[in-house]
Write an enzyme that holds these catalytic residues in place. Structure first.
Site, PDB file in Angstrom:
ATOM      1  N   SER A  34     -17.198 -64.390 -37.717  1.00 42.13           N
ATOM      2  CA  SER A  34     -17.880 -64.480 -38.997  1.00 42.13           C
ATOM      3  C   SER A  34     -17.221 -65.608 -39.778  1.00 42.13           C
ATOM      4  O   SER A  34     -16.964 -66.688 -39.226  1.00 42.13           O
ATOM      5  CB  SER A  34     -17.805 -63.132 -39.730  1.00 42.13           C
ATOM      6  OG  SER A  34     -18.509 -63.189 -40.944  1.00 42.13           O
ATOM      7  N   TYR A  36     -25.999 -70.689 -44.469  1.00 42.68           N
ATOM      8  CA  TYR A  36     -24.829 -70.317 -43.660  1.00 42.68           C
ATOM      9  C   TYR A  36     -24.201 -69.039 -44.226  1.00 42.68           C
ATOM     10  O   TYR A  36     -23.898 -68.102 -43.482  1.00 42.68           O
ATOM     11  CB  TYR A  36     -23.803 -71.450 -43.646  1.00 42.68           C
ATOM     12  CG  TYR A  36     -22.583 -71.126 -42.812  1.00 42.68           C
ATOM     13  CD1 TYR A  36     -22.607 -71.266 -41.429  1.00 42.68           C
ATOM     14  CD2 TYR A  36     -21.403 -70.672 -43.409  1.00 42.68           C
ATOM     15  CE1 TYR A  36     -21.494 -70.964 -40.659  1.00 42.68           C
ATOM     16  CE2 TYR A  36     -20.297 -70.360 -42.639  1.00 42.68           C
ATOM     17  CZ  TYR A  36     -20.344 -70.508 -41.268  1.00 42.68           C
ATOM     18  OH  TYR A  36     -19.239 -70.190 -40.510  1.00 42.68           O
ATOM     19  N   LYS A  52     -23.863 -65.313 -42.264  1.00 40.99           N
ATOM     20  CA  LYS A  52     -22.597 -64.612 -42.050  1.00 40.99           C
ATOM     21  C   LYS A  52     -22.554 -63.284 -42.818  1.00 40.99           C
ATOM     22  O   LYS A  52     -21.948 -62.313 -42.335  1.00 40.99           O
ATOM     23  CB  LYS A  52     -21.422 -65.510 -42.456  1.00 40.99           C
ATOM     24  CG  LYS A  52     -21.264 -66.736 -41.568  1.00 40.99           C
ATOM     25  CD  LYS A  52     -21.090 -66.375 -40.103  1.00 40.99           C
ATOM     26  CE  LYS A  52     -20.806 -67.588 -39.245  1.00 40.99           C
ATOM     27  NZ  LYS A  52     -20.639 -67.259 -37.809  1.00 40.99           N
TER      28      LYS A  52
END
Length: 272
Positions: free
Chosen positions: A134, A148, A152
């Site tokens: 992660s 992004y 995550k």
């Protein structure tokens, strides 16, 4: 005792560094990459201890086939490290549909497909460890990395749920949460949206915060990852680097202060 470790995205960065560290100590490694030539040095040095597999993690059928090939070849998969992924830089308004879907497809769905494929193998063995790469940006967010961040954050929710679901099978789940490191994640591996002038200041402020002292040395992470893999009771989350934990603590302290301030309103909304 030697382990069999499956690592996606092993062509460069963390994936390749960790693959080499495992091979160096005698583990067997299944290393996937889109371009297998990037693994030639490891293949030449470690021979039969490495199984290279060409893989685009976005292809669910190929993910399941890769896990099967790894199991058939080495007889077991002790650890799956879902490392494949990339960064998309750009404001949320600038992001095209294709850019958004591609980011989530690789960072989230690729990880999901490989996890799904590995679970039956590990369940049959009665043991296994799924490690998701992660990011500290799965716990806190930065501007110009919205998709992004979102990918995550999704990995965090998926993996925390998965940990509870597979615990009874002897399968452990861990999330690795690195802060910034001097890999090419923000360089050759990165993608960028078409910029709008309205976000020039946001981008400039972001760049100004990227001072050299916040980036760790990728090679320094190997001991922590080896300890995580070898742990009998691995943590659900492991920070990498000296920036991640204090940053997350600062942000969460601020969140709790705000939640406390609004808790009376929140509780009244319960209705009784």
């Amino acid at each position: 005792m030697a382990k069999t470790i499956f690592i996606s995205g092993a062509s460069r960065g963390f994936g390749k560094i960790w693959a080499e560290a495992f091979l160096k100590r005698g583990d067997k490694v299944v290393a996937t990459a889109r371009d297998l030539s990037t693994l030639n040095d490891l293949i030449n040095q470690y021979g039969d201890n490495i199984l290279p597999i060409q893989l685009d993690v976005n292809d669910r059928k190929a993910d399941f086939a890769a896990i099967k090939k790894a199991k058939d070849h080495f007889g077991s998969i002790d650890v799956l490290i879902n490392n494949a992924g990339y960064g998309l830089f750009g404001s949320i308004e600038e992001t095209s549909e294709k850019e958004a879907r591609d980011q989530i497809e690789t960072n989230f769905f690729g990880l999901l497909w490989l996890s799904q494929a590995a679970i039956p193998v590990m369940r049959d063995q009665g043991h296994g460890h799924i490690i998701q790469l992660s990011s500290v940006l799965g716990l806190v967010a930065l501007p110009v990395l919205g998709l992004y961040n979102a990918s995550k954050f999704a990995v965090e929710g998926l993996s925390e749920t998965l940990a509870a679901e597979v615990k009874g099978f002897g399968i452990k789940v861990s999330l690795i949460e690195p802060n910034g490191f001097s890999t090419d994640w923000a360089g050759a591996s990165a993608f960028h949206t078409e910029s709008m002038p309205e976000y020039d200041k946001v981008r400039a402020d972001f760049q100004a915060g990227l001072t050299d002292d916040i980036f760790g040395k990728p090679e320094a992470t190997t001991d922590a990852v080896l300890k995580l893999v070898d742990s009998e009771n691995p943590p659900l989350r492991l920070f990498l680097g000296k920036v991640a934990y204090p940053w997350v603590k600062q942000v969460y302290d601020g969140r709790f202060a705000e939640w406390d301030q609004w808790n009376e309103v929140a509780a009244a909304a319960h209705g009784h």
